[in-house]
Design a protein around this motif. Structure first.
Motif, short mmCIF file in Angstrom:
data_model
loop_
_atom_site.label_atom_id
_atom_site.label_comp_id
_atom_site.label_asym_id
_atom_site.label_seq_id
_atom_site.Cartn_x
_atom_site.Cartn_y
_atom_site.Cartn_z
N GLY A 1 0.82 -1.21 0.00
CA GLY A 1 0.00 0.00 0.00
C GLY A 1 0.85 1.26 0.00
N ILE A 2 1.92 1.24 0.79
CA ILE A 2 2.82 2.41 0.84
C ILE A 2 3.48 2.61 -0.51
N LEU A 3 3.90 1.54 -1.17
CA LEU A 3 4.49 1.67 -2.50
C LEU A 3 3.48 2.24 -3.50
N GLU A 4 2.24 1.80 -3.39
CA GLU A 4 1.20 2.28 -4.32
C GLU A 4 0.89 3.76 -4.11
N MET A 5 1.22 4.29 -2.94
CA MET A 5 1.03 5.72 -2.72
C MET A 5 1.91 6.53 -3.68
N PHE A 6 3.09 6.00 -3.97
CA PHE A 6 4.08 6.76 -4.75
C PHE A 6 4.21 6.28 -6.19
N LEU A 7 3.82 5.03 -6.45
CA LEU A 7 3.94 4.48 -7.80
C LEU A 7 2.56 4.36 -8.45
N PRO A 8 2.45 4.67 -9.74
CA PRO A 8 1.14 4.61 -10.42
C PRO A 8 0.75 3.19 -10.82
N ILE A 9 0.80 2.27 -9.85
CA ILE A 9 0.49 0.87 -10.12
C ILE A 9 -0.42 0.32 -9.04
N ARG A 10 -0.99 -0.84 -9.30
CA ARG A 10 -1.79 -1.55 -8.31
C ARG A 10 -1.32 -3.00 -8.29
N PHE A 11 -0.92 -3.49 -7.11
CA PHE A 11 -0.50 -4.88 -6.98
C PHE A 11 -1.74 -5.78 -7.02
N LEU A 12 -1.65 -6.87 -7.77
CA LEU A 12 -2.77 -7.78 -7.95
C LEU A 12 -2.76 -8.87 -6.87
N ALA A 13 -3.94 -9.30 -6.46
CA ALA A 13 -4.05 -10.32 -5.41
C ALA A 13 -3.41 -11.63 -5.83
N GLU A 14 -3.50 -11.94 -7.13
CA GLU A 14 -2.93 -13.20 -7.62
C GLU A 14 -1.45 -13.09 -7.96
N GLY A 15 -0.86 -11.93 -7.69
CA GLY A 15 0.54 -11.71 -8.00
C GLY A 15 0.70 -10.77 -9.18
N GLY A 16 1.86 -10.13 -9.24
CA GLY A 16 2.10 -9.19 -10.32
C GLY A 16 1.46 -7.83 -10.04
N TRP A 17 1.46 -7.00 -11.03
CA TRP A 17 0.90 -5.66 -10.87
C TRP A 17 0.42 -5.16 -12.22
N LYS A 18 -0.36 -4.08 -12.17
CA LYS A 18 -0.81 -3.43 -13.41
C LYS A 18 -0.70 -1.92 -13.26
N TYR A 19 -0.48 -1.26 -14.38
CA TYR A 19 -0.40 0.20 -14.38
C TYR A 19 -1.81 0.78 -14.28
N THR A 20 -2.02 1.70 -13.36
CA THR A 20 -3.33 2.30 -13.17
C THR A 20 -3.31 3.82 -13.26
N GLY A 21 -2.10 4.40 -13.24
CA GLY A 21 -2.04 5.84 -13.06
C GLY A 21 -2.32 6.16 -11.60
N TYR A 22 -2.33 7.43 -11.27
CA TYR A 22 -2.60 7.81 -9.88
C TYR A 22 -4.10 7.94 -9.68
N GLU A 23 -4.72 6.86 -9.23
CA GLU A 23 -6.16 6.84 -9.00
C GLU A 23 -6.44 7.39 -7.61
N GLY A 24 -6.79 8.64 -7.55
CA GLY A 24 -7.06 9.28 -6.27
C GLY A 24 -6.13 10.44 -6.02
N LEU A 25 -6.64 11.66 -6.22
CA LEU A 25 -5.90 12.89 -5.94
C LEU A 25 -6.84 13.81 -5.18
N ALA A 26 -6.39 14.33 -4.06
CA ALA A 26 -7.23 15.18 -3.21
C ALA A 26 -6.82 16.64 -3.34
N SER A 27 -7.78 17.51 -3.60
CA SER A 27 -7.47 18.93 -3.82
C SER A 27 -6.90 19.59 -2.57
N HIS A 28 -7.36 19.15 -1.38
CA HIS A 28 -6.83 19.74 -0.15
C HIS A 28 -5.34 19.40 0.01
N GLY A 29 -5.00 18.16 -0.28
CA GLY A 29 -3.59 17.77 -0.22
C GLY A 29 -2.77 18.49 -1.27
N GLY A 30 -3.35 18.67 -2.46
CA GLY A 30 -2.66 19.39 -3.53
C GLY A 30 -2.38 20.83 -3.14
#
Length: 273
Positions: free
Chosen positions: A85-114
């Motif tokens: 989860g911490i890696l996914e905060m910084f990398l535009p990927i999502r780790f898959l439950a069955e193993g491996g990963w896929k590119y997702t882009g940054y899904e989730g950006l908050a204007s207050h944090g920005g």
């Protein structure tokens, strides 16, 4: 109930070729803000070499802040409870439950944090350039409405951050979500931010002497986050845990920025540039 024939059925394509609407609108908004602030710098006779690094700081400040803001404020249970989860905060990927990963882009950006990330980045920028912090903040604030408008149009194109079910005649039916008529909250915000930009650009022409006092920065924060506070009443909750809160997360996070904006405007009345 008003006839559904009056509603706007909304299901645009996901993008233009490999480009996705949100990313495209984000880049258009960033480019608009770039040229607007460059013009402001030149009007104020600020050297071009001092402008050049500005948007490097802005780009990464907004992106990193918006990403971390979403992960911490809205999905902490997912992102802060595992190494993946911490890696996914910084990398535009999502780790898959069955193993491996896929590119997702940054899904989730908050204007207050920005916004918070941008303020920190601008502080670092003025430390490097020795420009006045209030001058930089005011210049960025004058152009902010243009980028904020584009970002919300990107949300609209993506059918995300949807509104509550309603029977107002201008309701949108987001086909990707369901077939219920809903408030187009993204459009409400886009229009409000376009109006903000028009007001700010007109005011800076009428009152250029206020640039450098922090007034424009304070007005921008107060306007955006006051509107954001009340527009939240037309939106669906983004996360289930918000239902147990007295206010939703967007409203809670808006309050400190509203207070900061008011303080900056009051300070500007008693300060010289």
């Amino acid at each position: 109930m008003i006839s559904t024939l009056l509603y706007i059925t909304w299901n645009p394509s996901i993008g233009i070729g490999p480009l996705r609407w949100y990313g495209l609108c984000w880049l258009i908004g960033f480019a608009l803000a770039y040229f607007l602030v460059r013009r402001l710098y030149r009007e104020q006779k600020i050297k071009d070499e001092l402008f050049e690094p500005l948007f490097f700081y802005c780009f990464f400040g907004i992106l990193i802040g918006a990403r971390l803001g979403h992960c911490i404020f809205y999905e902490a249970d997912y992102f802060l409870t595992s190494g993946k989860g911490i890696l996914e905060m910084f990398l535009p990927i999502r780790f898959l439950a069955e193993g491996g990963w896929k590119y997702t882009g940054y899904e989730g950006l908050a204007s207050h944090g920005g916004t918070l990330g941008l303020i920190i980045a601008l502080w670092l920028y003025v430390k490097k350039t020795k420009l006045g912090i209030w001058t930089v903040l005011d210049n960025i604030a004058i152009a902010t409405g243009s980028m904020a408008c584009c970002i919300r149009l990107g949300n609209l194109m993506n059918s995300e951050i949807i509104g509550k079910v309603t029977d107002v005649p201008w309701a949108f039916i987001f086909e990707r979500v369901d077939m219920m008529p809903r408030h187009p909250g993204q459009l409400y915000e886009a229009i409000a931010y376009a109006v903000l930009f028009g007001i700010m650009w007109w005011l800076h022409k009428k009152m250029p002497q206020r640039i450098g006092t922090g007034w424009y920065f304070g007005f921008c924060l107060t306007y955006i986050f006051t509107f954001r506070f009340f527009i939240e009443y037309t939106k669906e909750l983004q996360e289930a845990f918000e239902a147990s809160l007295p206010l939703d997360m967007g409203q809670i996070l808006s309050i400190p920025f509203i207070i900061l904006g008011i303080i900056c405007m009051l300070k500007a009345k008693t300060s010289k540039r």
